[in-house]
Design a protein around this motif. Sequence first.
Motif, short mmCIF file in Angstrom:
data_model
loop_
_atom_site.label_atom_id
_atom_site.label_comp_id
_atom_site.label_asym_id
_atom_site.label_seq_id
_atom_site.Cartn_x
_atom_site.Cartn_y
_atom_site.Cartn_z
N GLU A 402 35.09 26.90 21.62
CA GLU A 402 34.17 27.68 20.80
C GLU A 402 32.75 27.61 21.37
O GLU A 402 32.07 28.63 21.46
N THR A 403 32.30 26.42 21.77
CA THR A 403 30.94 26.33 22.28
C THR A 403 30.78 27.06 23.60
O THR A 403 29.67 27.41 23.98
N HIS A 404 31.89 27.28 24.30
CA HIS A 404 31.79 28.09 25.52
C HIS A 404 31.93 29.58 25.22
O HIS A 404 32.32 30.35 26.09
N ARG A 405 31.67 29.96 23.99
CA ARG A 405 31.53 31.35 23.57
C ARG A 405 32.80 32.18 23.74
O ARG A 405 32.74 33.35 24.12
N VAL A 406 33.93 31.58 23.45
CA VAL A 406 35.17 32.33 23.64
C VAL A 406 35.20 33.59 22.79
O VAL A 406 35.77 34.61 23.19
N MET A 407 34.52 33.58 21.63
CA MET A 407 34.58 34.73 20.75
C MET A 407 33.84 35.94 21.32
O MET A 407 33.99 37.06 20.84
N ASP A 408 33.02 35.72 22.37
CA ASP A 408 32.34 36.85 23.01
C ASP A 408 33.26 37.61 23.95
O ASP A 408 32.91 38.70 24.42
N CYS A 409 34.41 37.04 24.26
CA CYS A 409 35.31 37.68 25.23
C CYS A 409 35.74 39.05 24.70
O CYS A 409 36.10 39.19 23.54
N ILE A 410 35.67 40.07 25.58
CA ILE A 410 36.08 41.40 25.15
C ILE A 410 37.49 41.73 25.67
O ILE A 410 37.95 42.85 25.55
N GLU A 411 38.15 40.76 26.27
CA GLU A 411 39.53 40.89 26.75
C GLU A 411 39.69 42.02 27.75
O GLU A 411 40.70 42.71 27.76
N CYS A 412 38.67 42.21 28.60
CA CYS A 412 38.74 43.31 29.57
C CYS A 412 39.69 42.99 30.71
O CYS A 412 40.20 43.89 31.37
N GLY A 413 39.92 41.70 30.95
CA GLY A 413 40.88 41.33 31.99
C GLY A 413 40.32 41.22 33.39
O GLY A 413 41.07 41.04 34.34
N CYS A 414 38.99 41.33 33.55
CA CYS A 414 38.40 41.23 34.89
C CYS A 414 38.71 39.89 35.54
O CYS A 414 38.94 39.81 36.74
N CYS A 415 38.71 38.82 34.73
CA CYS A 415 38.93 37.49 35.29
C CYS A 415 40.32 37.36 35.87
O CYS A 415 40.50 36.94 37.01
N SER A 416 41.33 37.76 35.09
CA SER A 416 42.70 37.68 35.59
C SER A 416 42.88 38.60 36.78
O SER A 416 43.57 38.27 37.74
N TYR A 417 42.24 39.77 36.72
CA TYR A 417 42.37 40.74 37.80
C TYR A 417 41.88 40.17 39.11
O TYR A 417 42.51 40.30 40.15
N THR A 418 40.76 39.49 39.07
CA THR A 418 40.10 39.09 40.30
C THR A 418 40.58 37.75 40.84
O THR A 418 40.38 37.45 42.01
#
Lengths: 446, 275, 305
Positions: A402-418
């Motif tokens: 939570e403190t690493h701001r997981v709720m800000d994630c928009i689930e765009c998938g750029c991280c998994s993609y790259t």
Amino acid sequence: MKTFPRGGVHPPENKLSAGVPVEVLPVPGTVVVPLSQHLGAPAEAVVAKGDRVLVGQLLGKAAGFVSAPVHSPVSGTVAGVDMVANGSGIKGLSVTISVEGDEWMPQIDRTDRVGYDCQMSAEEIVKKIADAGIVGMGGATFPTSVKLTPPQGKKAEMLIINGVECEPFLTSDHRVMLEHTAEVLVGVGLLARALGVEKTFVGVENNKPDAIDVLRKVYGNILRELPPMEIVPLKVKYPQGGEKQLITAITGRTVPSGGLPIDVGCVVQNVGTAFAVYEAVMKNKPLVERVVTVTGAVERPANFLVRIGTPVSALLDAVGGLPEDCGKVIGGGPMMGRAMSNLDAPVTKGTSGILVLDRRTAVRCAESDCIKCGKCLTVCPMGLEPYLLAPLVQKQRWDEVETHRVMDCIECGCCSYTCPAKIPLLDWIRLGKAEVGKIIRSRLNR
Amino acid sequence: MIYTVVVLVVLGVLLAGVLFVVAKRFHVEEDPRIDTVEGLLPGANCGACGYPGCRGLATALVTDYSEELYCPVGGASTMGVVAEFLGRAAVVREPEVAVVRCGGSCAVRPVLSHFDGARSCAVAASTYAGQTGCSFGCLGMGDCVSVCDFDAIYMDASTGLPVVSDEKCTSCGKCVKACPKVIIELRRKGPKGRRVFVSCVSRDKGAVTRKACQAGCIGCGKCVKVCEFDAIAMADNLAYIDPVKCRLCRKCVGECPTGAIVETNFPPKKVVAEV
Amino acid sequence: MEHKLTISPSPHLFSRRSTRGIMGDVLIALLPALAVSVWVFGFDVLAVTAVAVGSCVVFEWLAGRFLLGDGGTSVGNLSAVVTGVLLAFNLPSNIPLWLVILGSFVAIGIGKMTFGGLGKNPFNPALVGRVFLLVAYPVQMTTFPPVDGVSGATPLALAKSGGLDAVDYNSLLMGFKSGSLGEVAALALLLGGLYLLARRVITWQIPVAVLGSMALFSAVLWFVNPGVYMSPLFHLLTGGAMLGALFMATDYSTSPMGWRGGLIFGTGIGVITIVIRLWGAYPEGMSFAILIMNSLVPLINKVRR
């Protein structure tokens, strides 16, 4: 040219069906209309087995403020109101209708004539939109009328229309902009009226120069009929269609962490939604059909005007059926869409495309150890640290997640993609988001 | 040389003084019984009691004793010793064990799709209904196994289902919470580990269940009729055997057309000679 | 259903970049420098490199197979090959080959696999190997073969002892100078670095911060007293400046994440390098500087947030 500053990736665009005009798909023999096609409370059924319904007739009424009504996309007899599996195999209450003929509700204007003048007040427009069951057509399916009603004390300053269509493969919004330019612009005008904003921007990525040109031209022709708006070409970058990214790209404003677009005075609507708004307000037509791109490893990628409730398999048959080496069928685009396990599932209000992948592309590469390259961090449009979040989720350290701001994630998938190590970062982060969401909700309830 | 010795001695005395002062100054008075009780508890720090670790429970037991406080891992014997030490009446609870209520092995439940995401039941469950026609059954990715602190669950490779070891399971309930499909239930261990339960959680209509899985409960109600003790209840096309009412007569086991009712640890039935 | 569909959470599309591909790019980028080195020092270079690569791969496989239990599959990601080449680049071409094997053992065995393998090591493995050899076998590590008949002392060592008369920047740039086999060819290394930048394997922050801070720091001193201190250009073209800035400091697992961390990290390396070169016991400080800053990476990663 404008774009959002932080992160983003450039997946191959693969807009195979961009040049294919929208075809009308024949009405199927049976449709299944789920009562929950939107975010929020499912609609309450107002029909029962054996009822005769017409196209546009109410099937389910909105249950609460954040909800949307559902209308019959066909005429026929209600065969049942029961639990039917969606594309993911998860069952939800749905109305099944056996189609007989194609009889529309009499008040619906089915002519092609473009209507311009509307004397309705803002409240009347919002009411009309709510009654037509219009939801965000980009895929988020948030009830549009709710977005047009800013909460107490907040004022919308500008309206941003999302014509970005940053998902690879999808072309439904592109075709709508090309083929229904005037209608879309009138719809945008209605949305601007409903919100009472002075400034309106239509953001289109510059991989669709034809759409930008035709929007500008038609806007010039019907200038007098419309409130002032600006067509903004944007540099191609995924996920430009994300609400927060689009706002930053066009206005330079940043939605605060945990905030909504309205916090910076913006409301974002999709072009598909604008078209639906036009039809609802000017033509009395509720949301009963939409444009769906059927593309990928199919014989003939195409765009169809489809009645809601049509089975996905009927769309696939229309483009030559599933190919021999089909590996995956996705409802939506390749970056944010959902893989389908049930192809008999119906098209819903949020189905922007059906994408077929062959076996080779369908299967992910084997995962290996994180090499700490930091690419996930540089591509994250929200400035999160996926390489850190994923292991924290696996260790179930929810407070740190939570403190690493997981709720800000928009689930765009750029991280998994790259990720060169092919770590399923977003799978874990999404799980963390769900768990932290639960924790936050229970904390609020206490 | 002498200089070095002096410096070190002075330094030592000085630091010892600091330690002494700090230890006195920040000393926390604690009930010495907490240490003793903590020693009596199993020391697994699993959190099954609802407290963070064994010391948490020990503190609660000493300061705030109530019948609710119970260590499922140590069970009756541990709680008896603790109660005796604290001069309280011992809480006795029926020993329990985790039971996997899904019989949908690879052989009886055809796999229709292939999951290719992160290896986690929680991720799979949030992605779709499951790789078979059954949207209630085990996803088989072993979240229950990885969460178990006692090495009491393993995945049976031949069936694709988790198996709980009666001996190792401490009924801490972590697997129950970890399973996104709520398949695992804590059930009475039963005399000599003998239990009869419905190994299915599908609430689908009978025809749907039967199509998806040969070993599912189809809600036919035969078991309810045959039960003499009124121990079986039917709700949403699913039978449930109340462990308290069940007398382990096993009539329902033979009656179930799909074999969804499972018996454990009974001696093999004597073969009745055919007349 | 005759088709068994694959189901996975989104995204369903992935970049073609892989760990193996990245390591392959690094190897390609190191090729020009290797070629120049062979031109300058002869075929000894290839022997040293081959032994270093071979033993690194063997140690990686052994450690993976018998210690980490991954069956030695990590060899396939080519990271051991990269470590081998980088270690070789940090050795004189006339070093005894058994020392190369020892260095590889320290680099892979102690510098990398003890921490759990690729991505988990806090220190650059090749530099761990080099520094171990430098400290344990200083004579063998600082005896360089003569280049063009000139004695085998590096320009930096000459500068330190005051034995440098005139600086020929041209030969410094091209690589005709004494030194470790991979560090001499400044221009070839720069070429490789540009390739990595173009392929987006590395970002500009770390190399620019390292070289920039070195140049700035030495420039200040040079302006103050050009008689005592060498010019910034000299510092950039000698020793392991290029190799370190472009290939060693940019190692993923031992450098900070993100651009801000990269700038802090690189600046630290540049300043420490110059400090060691001018006032330390060794003529060259790049490897020590990188290792020192490696140890600060977790801290930098925290500060950046």
